[in-house]
Motif scaffolding. Structure first.
Motif, short mmCIF file in Angstrom:
data_model
loop_
_atom_site.label_atom_id
_atom_site.label_comp_id
_atom_site.label_asym_id
_atom_site.label_seq_id
_atom_site.Cartn_x
_atom_site.Cartn_y
_atom_site.Cartn_z
N MET A 164 -14.73 39.18 25.20
CA MET A 164 -15.16 38.06 26.05
C MET A 164 -14.25 36.87 25.79
N ASP A 165 -13.72 36.22 26.84
CA ASP A 165 -12.78 35.15 26.64
C ASP A 165 -13.50 33.82 26.45
N ASN A 166 -12.69 32.79 26.07
CA ASN A 166 -13.27 31.49 25.76
C ASN A 166 -14.01 30.87 26.94
N ALA A 167 -13.53 31.14 28.16
CA ALA A 167 -14.11 30.51 29.33
C ALA A 167 -15.55 30.93 29.54
N ASN A 168 -15.93 32.12 29.04
CA ASN A 168 -17.28 32.62 29.27
C ASN A 168 -18.11 32.71 27.99
N ASN A 169 -17.50 32.35 26.89
CA ASN A 169 -18.17 32.52 25.60
C ASN A 169 -19.09 31.34 25.31
N THR A 170 -20.41 31.60 25.28
CA THR A 170 -21.36 30.52 25.04
C THR A 170 -21.56 30.26 23.55
N ASN A 171 -20.96 31.08 22.69
CA ASN A 171 -21.10 30.90 21.24
C ASN A 171 -19.83 30.30 20.63
N ARG A 172 -19.14 29.53 21.39
CA ARG A 172 -17.87 28.95 20.95
C ARG A 172 -18.08 27.85 19.90
N ASN A 173 -17.07 27.70 19.06
CA ASN A 173 -17.04 26.61 18.09
C ASN A 173 -16.15 25.50 18.63
N ILE A 174 -16.67 24.28 18.67
CA ILE A 174 -15.93 23.14 19.20
C ILE A 174 -15.80 22.09 18.11
N LEU A 175 -14.57 21.77 17.77
CA LEU A 175 -14.27 20.77 16.75
C LEU A 175 -14.00 19.42 17.41
N ILE A 176 -14.61 18.37 16.90
CA ILE A 176 -14.38 17.01 17.40
C ILE A 176 -14.01 16.12 16.22
N ILE A 177 -12.83 15.48 16.30
CA ILE A 177 -12.35 14.62 15.22
C ILE A 177 -12.02 13.25 15.78
N ASP A 178 -12.69 12.23 15.27
CA ASP A 178 -12.42 10.84 15.67
C ASP A 178 -12.97 9.95 14.57
N ASP A 179 -12.28 8.87 14.26
CA ASP A 179 -12.74 8.01 13.17
C ASP A 179 -13.85 7.05 13.60
N HIS A 180 -14.23 7.08 14.86
CA HIS A 180 -15.35 6.28 15.33
C HIS A 180 -16.54 7.20 15.63
N SER A 211 -21.90 25.99 30.18
CA SER A 211 -21.29 27.06 29.39
C SER A 211 -21.30 26.75 27.89
N ASN A 212 -21.60 25.50 27.53
CA ASN A 212 -21.64 25.12 26.12
C ASN A 212 -23.06 25.07 25.56
N SER A 213 -23.99 25.70 26.26
CA SER A 213 -25.40 25.59 25.87
C SER A 213 -25.67 26.07 24.44
N ASN A 214 -24.91 27.06 23.97
CA ASN A 214 -25.10 27.58 22.62
C ASN A 214 -23.92 27.27 21.70
N ALA A 215 -23.11 26.31 22.10
CA ALA A 215 -21.91 26.01 21.32
C ALA A 215 -22.27 25.40 19.97
N ASN A 216 -21.43 25.66 18.98
CA ASN A 216 -21.59 25.08 17.65
C ASN A 216 -20.56 23.96 17.49
N TYR A 217 -20.99 22.77 17.12
CA TYR A 217 -20.09 21.63 17.01
C TYR A 217 -19.75 21.33 15.56
N LEU A 218 -18.46 21.21 15.31
CA LEU A 218 -17.94 20.84 14.00
C LEU A 218 -17.40 19.42 14.12
N LEU A 219 -17.91 18.52 13.29
CA LEU A 219 -17.59 17.10 13.44
C LEU A 219 -16.90 16.56 12.19
N ALA A 220 -15.87 15.73 12.39
CA ALA A 220 -15.17 15.12 11.26
C ALA A 220 -14.63 13.77 11.69
N TYR A 221 -14.33 12.92 10.67
CA TYR A 221 -14.02 11.52 10.98
C TYR A 221 -12.74 11.00 10.34
N ASP A 222 -12.07 11.82 9.54
CA ASP A 222 -10.79 11.41 8.97
C ASP A 222 -9.98 12.65 8.63
#
Length: 227
Positions: free
Chosen positions: A1-17, A33-44
Motif C-alpha cells: 500500500m503506498d503513502n497516498a492511501n496509507n492511513t497508518n502513516r507517521n508524520i514528523l513535524i519540526i518547528d521551534d514554535h 486520509s490522516n485519520s489514523n496517522a501517528n504524529y512525531l513532534l520536535a522543537y529543536d
C-alpha cells in the motif's frame, strides 16, 4: 500500500514554535486520509535528531516530514539547521517525503536549501494558510512536487539572471554576508581554501564582472534580490 492511501502513516513535524507545530498538526489531522496517522513532534535539532535515531532503531519509518529551517542547533553533532536535519532524514528514511518550511524566501537561500535537500515540498511561511496546507499535503501524497508561490518566484530570479550555483557557492556568499573572512570559510564548508577562493572568484565574475571587494559583491547580490 503506498503513502497516498496509507492511513497508518507517521508524520514528523519540526518547528521551534510550539504554536506552529500544533497548527500544522491540526491542519493535517483534518485531512481524511490522516485519520489514523501517528504524529512525531520536535522543537529543536537535538530533540529531532534523537527522535530520528529512536524511530530508526525501533524499525519504524517516517512517511512525511515537515521541517522548519530555523531551529536551535545541535552543535555536538554539527546539526545546525533544518537543512542539516533534512539530510539526516534522507539518510535514515530514504522514502520519506520532506517538506521544507522556511521564513527565508531570498533566492540565494532558496537555492542553497533546494540544491542540498531536494525536498518534495518547499513552502515559504509567508504563503502558509489553512487552505494551502492541506493542498500541499495532498499534492505531495500523490507524488507531486510542491513549491509555494514565493519559492517559485525566488527560483525564477536565479533562472532569469542565469545563475547556476550549487549548495557550496550559495553558502560561501551567505557566510561572507555574515562577516566570515574568506580564510575562515573552510571551518564552515568542507572545501579547501584554494577551492573556496576559486569559487568565490567565479561568483564575483558572474555578479560584478571583476575582482571587486566583498562589499561590492554583497551590494550586487542585494541589488539582484539574492540576499
Amino acid at each position: 500500500m503506498d503513502n497516498a492511501n496509507n492511513t497508518n502513516r507517521n508524520i514528523l513535524i519540526i518547528d521551534d514554535h510550539p504554536l506552529n507545530v500544533d497548527s500544522y498538526r491540526s491542519l493535517l489531522s483534518g485531512i481524511e486520509s490522516n485519520s489514523n496517522a501517528n504524529y512525531l513532534l520536535a522543537y529543536d535539532c537535538e530533540e529531532s535528531y534523537k527522535l530520528l535515531l529512536k524511530t530508526n532503531i525501533n524499525s519504524e519509518t517516517i512517511d512525511f516530514a515537515f521541517v522548519d529551517i530555523s531551529l536551535p542547533p545541535y552543535e555536538e553533532k554539527n546539526i545546525l539547521s533544518g537543512s542539516d536535519l533534512a539530510l539526516e532524514i534522507r539518510k535514515l528514511f530514504p522514502l520519506c517525503k520532506i517538506i521544507i518550511i522556511s521564513m527565508h524566501k531570498e533566492p540565494l537561500w532558496v537555492n542553497q536549501i533546494y540544491s542540498s535537500v531536494k525536498p518534495e515540498g518547499f513552502i515559504s511561511k509567508n504563503d502558509v494558510n489553512y487552505k494551502l496546507f492541506p493542498e500541499v499535503f495532498q499534492s505531495i501524497a500523490s507524488d507531486e512536487i510542491y513549491f509555494s508561490q514565493s519559492i517559485k518566484q525566488a527560483q525564477k530570479v536565479m533562472i532569469q539572471n542565469n545563475i547556476n550555483w550549487d549548495n557550496y557557492d550559495s553558502k560561501i556568499l551567505q557566510l561572507i554576508e555574515k562577516g566570515i573572512k574568506t580564510i575562515n570559510l573552510p571551518k564552515f564548508i568542507p572545501l579547501s581554501l584554494s577551492t573556496i577562493e576559486k569559487r568565490k572568484a567565479n561568483i564575483k565574475k558572474q555578479l560584478i564582472m571583476d575582482s571587486g571587494s566583498d562589499k561590492e559583491l554583497l551590494d550586487a547580490a542585494r541589488n539582484l534580490g539574492f540576499l
